[in-house]
Scaffold this active site. Structure first.
Site, PDB file in Angstrom:
ATOM      1  N   ILE A  19      44.397   8.421  28.687  1.00 43.33           N
ATOM      2  CA  ILE A  19      44.040   9.082  27.433  1.00 43.33           C
ATOM      3  C   ILE A  19      45.221   9.911  26.907  1.00 43.33           C
ATOM      4  O   ILE A  19      45.517   9.914  25.714  1.00 43.33           O
ATOM      5  CB  ILE A  19      42.804   9.973  27.632  1.00 43.33           C
ATOM      6  CG1 ILE A  19      41.567   9.101  27.916  1.00 43.33           C
ATOM      7  CG2 ILE A  19      42.561  10.851  26.415  1.00 43.33           C
ATOM      8  CD1 ILE A  19      40.328   9.894  28.289  1.00 43.33           C
ATOM      9  N   ASN A  34      39.047  11.760  43.538  1.00 40.72           N
ATOM     10  CA  ASN A  34      39.367  12.609  44.680  1.00 40.72           C
ATOM     11  C   ASN A  34      38.085  13.078  45.359  1.00 40.72           C
ATOM     12  O   ASN A  34      37.813  14.268  45.467  1.00 40.72           O
ATOM     13  CB  ASN A  34      40.212  13.810  44.215  1.00 40.72           C
ATOM     14  CG  ASN A  34      40.901  14.486  45.378  1.00 40.72           C
ATOM     15  OD1 ASN A  34      40.621  14.188  46.531  1.00 40.72           O
ATOM     16  ND2 ASN A  34      41.788  15.404  45.084  1.00 40.72           N
ATOM     17  N   SER A  93      37.365  17.636  26.900  1.00 43.10           N
ATOM     18  CA  SER A  93      36.217  17.976  27.728  1.00 43.10           C
ATOM     19  C   SER A  93      35.614  16.690  28.289  1.00 43.10           C
ATOM     20  O   SER A  93      36.341  15.755  28.631  1.00 43.10           O
ATOM     21  CB  SER A  93      35.211  18.761  26.879  1.00 43.10           C
ATOM     22  OG  SER A  93      34.065  19.091  27.632  1.00 43.10           O
ATOM     23  N   SER A  94      34.309  16.618  28.364  1.00 46.28           N
ATOM     24  CA  SER A  94      33.609  15.432  28.861  1.00 46.28           C
ATOM     25  C   SER A  94      32.138  15.563  28.512  1.00 46.28           C
ATOM     26  O   SER A  94      31.598  16.677  28.471  1.00 46.28           O
ATOM     27  CB  SER A  94      33.768  15.317  30.385  1.00 46.28           C
ATOM     28  OG  SER A  94      32.873  14.343  30.907  1.00 46.28           O
ATOM     29  N   TYR A 124      32.449  19.229  38.474  1.00 48.37           N
ATOM     30  CA  TYR A 124      33.272  18.732  37.373  1.00 48.37           C
ATOM     31  C   TYR A 124      32.616  19.060  36.028  1.00 48.37           C
ATOM     32  O   TYR A 124      33.266  19.571  35.114  1.00 48.37           O
ATOM     33  CB  TYR A 124      33.461  17.224  37.526  1.00 48.37           C
ATOM     34  CG  TYR A 124      34.244  16.578  36.411  1.00 48.37           C
ATOM     35  CD1 TYR A 124      35.640  16.622  36.400  1.00 48.37           C
ATOM     36  CD2 TYR A 124      33.602  15.899  35.375  1.00 48.37           C
ATOM     37  CE1 TYR A 124      36.370  16.026  35.380  1.00 48.37           C
ATOM     38  CE2 TYR A 124      34.321  15.300  34.360  1.00 48.37           C
ATOM     39  CZ  TYR A 124      35.703  15.357  34.361  1.00 48.37           C
ATOM     40  OH  TYR A 124      36.411  14.769  33.349  1.00 48.37           O
ATOM     41  N   LYS A 152      34.023  21.566  32.907  1.00 56.33           N
ATOM     42  CA  LYS A 152      34.169  21.153  31.514  1.00 56.33           C
ATOM     43  C   LYS A 152      33.299  22.002  30.591  1.00 56.33           C
ATOM     44  O   LYS A 152      33.671  22.269  29.439  1.00 56.33           O
ATOM     45  CB  LYS A 152      33.829  19.666  31.374  1.00 56.33           C
ATOM     46  CG  LYS A 152      34.830  18.734  32.050  1.00 56.33           C
ATOM     47  CD  LYS A 152      36.220  18.864  31.434  1.00 56.33           C
ATOM     48  CE  LYS A 152      37.171  17.788  31.956  1.00 56.33           C
ATOM     49  NZ  LYS A 152      38.511  17.858  31.327  1.00 56.33           N
ATOM     50  N   THR A 187      40.391   3.450  31.991  1.00 48.64           N
ATOM     51  CA  THR A 187      41.717   3.807  32.484  1.00 48.64           C
ATOM     52  C   THR A 187      41.781   3.452  33.954  1.00 48.64           C
ATOM     53  O   THR A 187      40.754   3.223  34.598  1.00 48.64           O
ATOM     54  CB  THR A 187      42.000   5.315  32.319  1.00 48.64           C
ATOM     55  OG1 THR A 187      41.099   6.048  33.164  1.00 48.64           O
ATOM     56  CG2 THR A 187      41.804   5.762  30.869  1.00 48.64           C
TER      57      THR A 187
END
Length: 268
Positions: free
Chosen positions: A24, A108, A157-158, A171, A175, A207
């Site tokens: 991205i 991860n 963000s997400s 996570y 965000k 990706t």
């Protein structure tokens, strides 16, 4: 009559985490450069060094301006190094656009980024918030003193910040913190400095990091089933074009917003 264009001529942009050619960040850097901005390609790990150079060469081959700077913004020192290198190497006193797509890689899992809250380690929490939250704060502290009126801060963000995904609790929380900061900064830096601040929230995007994080495609398939625009994952260009609009003068009255660039997975 000349049609309006999203020109960024004369602007200087830093795009963190832009050192992977199919990521991205790279797509954002290319879009900004194509419209006239001088762009900093930023990467962190040695494994991305050649790829970051390749992104810069792609931009330069198309007639754009790009430099490559290795720096981790998870520390104040790294953030300041990135900013000072930008000013020095572009021989400028201003930075107009800050795009921050760099975040913790979801692959991860060993650090506790993917999984339930009860399984999450302190290492995982520190890593996630260190990059997604602390890193954003450090970078904004370093950039804003050099950002003129009309500057743009665009945080990536997400949709995870809104959906409450039980396999991404930490996570998603990081965000959500980023969304809150963006909304607060819109007022803090808007009225006093004339800077707009927005967060752009992708859903699943194709990706190599996303494929490594979700090799079976389970998470992506779940979210693709919620899209409205088309039944597919996002492309990096889909996100880059939203950032391009927010980076332009045409977005001057858009600030403090959570912009869902997810094909309609979530609108709030």
């Amino acid at each position: 009559m000349t049609p309006d264009a999203l020109s960024l001529a004369g602007k200087v942009a830093i795009v963190t985490g832009s050192g992977r050619e199919n990521g991205i960040g790279a797509a954002i850097a290319i879009a900004l450069s194509r419209n006239g901005a001088a762009v900093v390609i930023n990467y962190v790990s040695e494994s991305s060094e050649a790829r970051a150079a390749g992104v810069a060469k792609t931009i330069q081959a198309a007639g754009g301006q790009a430099i490559v700077v290795k720096a981790s913004v998870s520390t104040p020192e790294g953030a300041n190094h990135l900013v000072q290198e930008t000013l020095k190497r572009f021989k400028t006193d201003h930075i107009d656009i800050l795009g921050k797509p760099m975040g913790v890689s979801l692959n991860n899992a060993g650090a506790g980024l993917v999984g339930s809250t009860l399984e999450t380690t302190k290492e995982g929490i520190d890593l996630t918030f260190g990059v997604n939250v602390y890193g954003t704060i450090f970078l904004v502290q370093a950039v804003v003193p050099h950002m003129p009126r009309g500057g743009r801060i665009i945080n990536i963000s997400s949709v995870a910040s809104k959906l409450g995904l039980d396999f991404l609790p930490i996570y998603g929380a990081s965000k959500a913190a980023l969304d809150s900061l963006s909304y607060t900064w819109a007022k803090e830096f808007g009225r006093s400095r004339g800077i707009t601040v927005n967060s752009v929230a992708p859903g699943p995007v194709d990706t190599d990091i996303a494929r490594a994080a979700d090799p079976a495609g389970a998470g992506g398939n779940l979210l693709v089933g919620m899209t409205r625009a088309e039944e597919r994952v996002g492309k990096t260009e889909d996100i880059a074009d939203v950032v391009l609009l927010l980076a332009s003068e045409k977005s001057r009255w858009i600030t403090g917003q959570f912009v869902s660039a997810s094909g309609g997975i979530t609108g709030q």
